[in-house]
Design an enzyme around this catalytic site. Structure first.
Site, mmCIF file in Angstrom:
data_model
loop_
_atom_site.group_PDB
_atom_site.id
_atom_site.type_symbol
_atom_site.label_atom_id
_atom_site.label_comp_id
_atom_site.label_asym_id
_atom_site.label_seq_id
_atom_site.Cartn_x
_atom_site.Cartn_y
_atom_site.Cartn_z
ATOM 1 N N THR A 174 0.838 -1.215 0.000
ATOM 2 C CA THR A 174 0.000 0.000 0.000
ATOM 3 C C THR A 174 0.874 1.266 0.000
ATOM 4 N N GLY A 175 0.233 2.375 -0.221
ATOM 5 C CA GLY A 175 0.814 3.703 0.024
ATOM 6 C C GLY A 175 2.203 3.936 -0.552
ATOM 7 N N ARG A 203 1.076 -7.635 6.798
ATOM 8 C CA ARG A 203 0.248 -8.660 7.444
ATOM 9 C C ARG A 203 -0.830 -9.223 6.516
ATOM 10 N N TYR A 215 9.366 14.459 12.604
ATOM 11 C CA TYR A 215 9.254 14.582 14.070
ATOM 12 C C TYR A 215 10.084 13.515 14.787
ATOM 13 N N PRO A 241 9.969 11.824 5.208
ATOM 14 C CA PRO A 241 9.001 12.529 4.359
ATOM 15 C C PRO A 241 8.120 13.464 5.178
ATOM 16 N N GLY A 242 7.722 14.551 4.571
ATOM 17 C CA GLY A 242 6.609 15.352 5.099
ATOM 18 C C GLY A 242 5.335 14.709 4.598
ATOM 19 N N PRO A 243 4.217 15.441 4.566
ATOM 20 C CA PRO A 243 2.968 14.815 4.142
ATOM 21 C C PRO A 243 2.913 14.435 2.657
HETATM 22 C C1 HXC Z 1 -6.455 5.539 20.447
HETATM 23 C C2 HXC Z 1 -6.239 3.435 19.519
HETATM 24 C C3 HXC Z 1 -6.535 3.941 18.223
HETATM 25 C C4 HXC Z 1 -6.817 5.342 18.110
HETATM 26 C C5 HXC Z 1 -6.192 1.817 18.047
HETATM 27 N N1 HXC Z 1 -6.027 2.109 19.344
HETATM 28 N N2 HXC Z 1 -6.503 2.908 17.335
HETATM 29 N N3 HXC Z 1 -6.185 4.225 20.620
HETATM 30 N N4 HXC Z 1 -6.752 6.096 19.246
HETATM 31 N N5 HXC Z 1 -7.106 5.917 16.938
HETATM 32 C C6 HXC Z 1 -5.716 1.195 20.422
HETATM 33 C C7 HXC Z 1 -6.777 0.125 20.575
HETATM 34 O O1 HXC Z 1 -7.864 0.580 21.378
HETATM 35 C C8 HXC Z 1 -5.978 -0.999 21.272
HETATM 36 O O2 HXC Z 1 -5.796 -0.746 22.650
HETATM 37 C C9 HXC Z 1 -4.606 -0.869 20.634
HETATM 38 O O3 HXC Z 1 -4.509 0.469 20.119
HETATM 39 C C10 HXC Z 1 -4.414 -1.847 19.486
HETATM 40 O O4 HXC Z 1 -5.440 -1.663 18.544
HETATM 41 P P1 HXC Z 1 -5.840 -2.777 17.474
HETATM 42 O O5 HXC Z 1 -6.858 -2.190 16.568
HETATM 43 O O6 HXC Z 1 -6.158 -4.054 18.163
HETATM 44 O O7 HXC Z 1 -4.427 -3.007 16.725
HETATM 45 P P2 HXC Z 1 -4.087 -3.585 15.295
HETATM 46 O O8 HXC Z 1 -5.300 -4.242 14.680
HETATM 47 O O9 HXC Z 1 -2.834 -4.370 15.421
HETATM 48 O O10 HXC Z 1 -3.813 -2.279 14.401
HETATM 49 C C11 HXC Z 1 -2.672 -1.492 14.588
HETATM 50 C C12 HXC Z 1 -2.965 0.001 14.401
HETATM 51 C C13 HXC Z 1 -3.683 0.257 13.040
HETATM 52 C C14 HXC Z 1 -1.641 0.727 14.493
HETATM 53 C C15 HXC Z 1 -3.893 0.437 15.522
HETATM 54 O O11 HXC Z 1 -3.941 1.633 12.902
HETATM 55 C C16 HXC Z 1 -2.913 -0.243 11.871
HETATM 56 O O12 HXC Z 1 -3.031 -1.416 11.465
HETATM 57 N N6 HXC Z 1 -2.074 0.616 11.248
HETATM 58 C C17 HXC Z 1 -1.195 0.229 10.122
HETATM 59 C C18 HXC Z 1 -1.083 1.286 9.079
HETATM 60 C C19 HXC Z 1 -0.841 2.686 9.555
HETATM 61 O O13 HXC Z 1 -1.008 3.026 10.745
HETATM 62 N N7 HXC Z 1 -0.491 3.573 8.597
HETATM 63 C C20 HXC Z 1 -0.255 4.960 8.846
HETATM 64 C C21 HXC Z 1 1.209 5.243 8.886
HETATM 65 S S1 HXC Z 1 1.341 6.936 8.662
HETATM 66 P P3 HXC Z 1 -6.723 -1.449 23.788
HETATM 67 O O14 HXC Z 1 -6.117 -1.037 25.084
HETATM 68 O O15 HXC Z 1 -8.108 -0.880 23.577
HETATM 69 O O16 HXC Z 1 -6.666 -2.913 23.535
HETATM 70 C C22 HXC Z 1 2.631 7.604 9.425
HETATM 71 C C23 HXC Z 1 2.865 9.032 8.955
HETATM 72 C C24 HXC Z 1 3.551 9.935 9.880
HETATM 73 O O17 HXC Z 1 3.292 7.022 10.225
HETATM 74 C C25 HXC Z 1 3.734 11.381 9.432
HETATM 75 C C26 HXC Z 1 2.665 12.003 8.594
HETATM 76 C C27 HXC Z 1 2.947 13.385 8.128
HETATM 77 P P1 NAP Z 2 0.300 2.852 4.851
HETATM 78 O O1 NAP Z 2 -0.143 2.711 3.424
HETATM 79 O O2 NAP Z 2 -0.707 2.664 5.914
HETATM 80 O O3 NAP Z 2 1.533 1.888 5.061
HETATM 81 C C1 NAP Z 2 1.827 1.193 6.230
HETATM 82 C C2 NAP Z 2 2.085 -0.250 5.880
HETATM 83 O O4 NAP Z 2 2.616 -0.941 7.018
HETATM 84 C C3 NAP Z 2 0.849 -1.013 5.429
HETATM 85 O O5 NAP Z 2 1.094 -1.603 4.169
HETATM 86 C C4 NAP Z 2 0.652 -2.093 6.503
HETATM 87 O O6 NAP Z 2 0.149 -3.294 5.911
HETATM 88 C C5 NAP Z 2 2.081 -2.245 7.007
HETATM 89 N N1 NAP Z 2 2.127 -2.780 8.386
HETATM 90 C C6 NAP Z 2 1.538 -2.255 9.486
HETATM 91 N N2 NAP Z 2 1.761 -3.015 10.564
HETATM 92 C C7 NAP Z 2 2.541 -4.046 10.140
HETATM 93 C C8 NAP Z 2 3.109 -5.175 10.785
HETATM 94 N N3 NAP Z 2 2.946 -5.388 12.093
HETATM 95 N N4 NAP Z 2 3.857 -6.038 10.049
HETATM 96 C C9 NAP Z 2 4.035 -5.831 8.718
HETATM 97 N N5 NAP Z 2 3.527 -4.787 8.058
HETATM 98 C C10 NAP Z 2 2.782 -3.902 8.756
HETATM 99 O O7 NAP Z 2 0.909 4.313 5.111
HETATM 100 P P2 NAP Z 2 1.990 5.190 4.312
HETATM 101 O O8 NAP Z 2 1.530 6.588 4.419
HETATM 102 O O9 NAP Z 2 2.285 4.618 2.980
HETATM 103 O O10 NAP Z 2 3.274 5.056 5.255
HETATM 104 C C11 NAP Z 2 4.454 4.395 4.834
HETATM 105 C C12 NAP Z 2 5.638 4.883 5.648
HETATM 106 O O11 NAP Z 2 5.849 6.269 5.416
HETATM 107 C C13 NAP Z 2 5.486 4.735 7.152
HETATM 108 O O12 NAP Z 2 6.737 4.388 7.726
HETATM 109 C C14 NAP Z 2 5.101 6.122 7.611
HETATM 110 O O13 NAP Z 2 5.439 6.371 8.939
HETATM 111 C C15 NAP Z 2 5.952 6.936 6.649
HETATM 112 N N6 NAP Z 2 5.510 8.310 6.478
HETATM 113 C C16 NAP Z 2 4.389 8.569 5.766
HETATM 114 C C17 NAP Z 2 4.025 9.883 5.580
HETATM 115 C C18 NAP Z 2 2.823 10.257 4.760
HETATM 116 O O14 NAP Z 2 2.500 11.435 4.678
HETATM 117 N N7 NAP Z 2 2.136 9.331 4.129
HETATM 118 C C19 NAP Z 2 4.785 10.919 6.145
HETATM 119 C C20 NAP Z 2 5.914 10.606 6.884
HETATM 120 C C21 NAP Z 2 6.275 9.287 7.031
HETATM 121 P P3 NAP Z 2 -0.760 -4.383 6.696
HETATM 122 O O15 NAP Z 2 -1.871 -3.645 7.328
HETATM 123 O O16 NAP Z 2 -1.134 -5.339 5.610
HETATM 124 O O17 NAP Z 2 0.160 -5.028 7.694
#
Ligand code: HXC
Ligand code: NAP
Length: 287
Positions: free
Chosen positions: A23-24, A45, A153, A194-196
């Protein structure tokens, strides 16, 4: 220039693993690696997401893509990914630690499990993959390149994403530590901050509902636009290629000037109109 920057074949003969490659940004970087001639393995995953992405990529680039399901929090699953990639492509040349988990929340509202989940995916997941791939390269006397995707950050910290800030800071420290320690094995470690860059995964978790309207993320960026995925892919392609053979231990920011705008004491003076500057100038010249 929203197009590929490196010359054709720049990654020919290389095999690259991208975590979160279904993704992404992981997908966009992977696509460009394929365009440049690399073999690609993508891991995360959700196998159904990986399989769909892999089949679309193979069709588009007429290339080999291996999707392997793996939760990077589990070391043994990563060892299996490495075995499978080697079985298919022979050897591995680079790993992009891109997978992440993140969401916004006041820190005092987080459960300890919520804090842990982000640290576990981002910090432990990256250190797991780094250790497994690094040990493998060292044992086989093979060169390698790590590219870790952090955020700006990682060094400033940020409220409302404290777990992610802690974890990304750790990943940055890992990048710089191993750039020195493992250089003797011909293993390079670099990072991109990266930024956004709009992605579904980041946007739905970081700017949900009316949050984007409230904070207007574009206003924070001096260039007044978001990044284009190809701009990031160009940088990643360069850092995974031999053109960057002498770049080691670096973190390259690609954010349109976003973080430095927030840091500069008087950058808020952007709000002063031209008329007001004229008035200030008149006041100064009267003295
Ligand atoms: C508060 C939250 C929450 C939320 C989940 N939790 N979402 N708490 N606010 N929005 C809590 C839940 O209540 C739970 O705690 C615990 O976190 C685990 O949640 P699960 O849903 O069971 O976890 P899981 O299914 O493993 O999912 C992991 C995840 C999910 C991180 C919560 O968002 C995910 O799968 N993310 C993967 C992709 C992702 O995040 N991409 C974005 C990256 S962007 P309790 O105590 O209730 O059990 C990035 C960019 C940065 O990093 C910079 C941008 C400019
Ligand atoms: P994204 O599409 O949500 O990518 C996150 C990926 O991580 C997903 O493909 C997810 O796939 C995978 N992942 C999450 N938990 C995992 C686990 N436990 N094991 C294996 N894989 C896992 O978001 P994105 O925006 O492209 O972000 C990519 C990277 O860029 C991240 O490191 C993020 O912090 C960084 N970043 C993004 C931005 C932005 O603006 N987009 C800015 C700064 C930095 P599954 O759910 O299938 O596991």
């Amino acid at each position: 220039m929203m197009e590929g920057m490196l010359k054709e074949g720049s990654l020919k003969g290389k095999t690259i693993i991208v975590t979160g490659g279904g993704t992404g940004l992981g997908r966009s970087m992977g696509e460009y690696f394929l365009e440049l001639g690399a073999n690609l393995a993508i891991t995360s995953r959700k196998m159904e997401v990986l399989e769909k992405t892999a089949s679309e990529m193979m069709q588009k680039y007429n290339a080999e893509v291996l999707p392997v399901a793996c939760d990077i929090r589990n070391y043994s699953e990563i060892e299996q990914v490495i075995d499978q990639v080697e079985a298919k492509f022979g050897s591995i040349s680079g790993v992009v630690n891109n997978a992440a988990g993140n969401f916004i929340s006041p820190t005092e509202r987080l459960s300890n499990r919520a804090f842990d989940i982000v640290i576990d995916i981002v910090m432990r997941g990256t250190s797991n993959f780094t250790l497994a791939a690094g040990k493998n390269w060292i044992a086989k006397k093979q060169p390698g390149a790590f590219l870790n995707i952090v955020t700006t950050y990682a060094w400033t910290g940020s409220g409302y994403v404290a777990p992610s800030a802690c974890a990304k800071a750790g990943v940055l420290a890992l990048t710089r530590s191993l750039a020195v320690e493992w250089a003797k094995y011909n293993i390079r470690s670099n990072a991109i901050a990266p930024g956004p860059f709009p992605t579904e995964g980041a946007w739905k978790r970081l700017f949900p509902g009316e949050v984007a309207e409230q904070i207007d993320p574009l206003k924070r960026i001096p260039l007044r636009r978001f990044g284009d995925h190809q701009e990031l892919a160009n940088l990643a392609g360069y850092l995974m290629s031999d053109y960057s053979a002498y770049v080691n231990g670096e973190v390259i920011t690609i954010d349109g000037g976003e973080w430095i705008q927030g840091a500069g004491e008087f950058n808020g003076l952007e709000a002063i109109s031209s008329d007001m500057w004229d008035m200030l100038e008149k006041m100064r010249s009267k003295k």
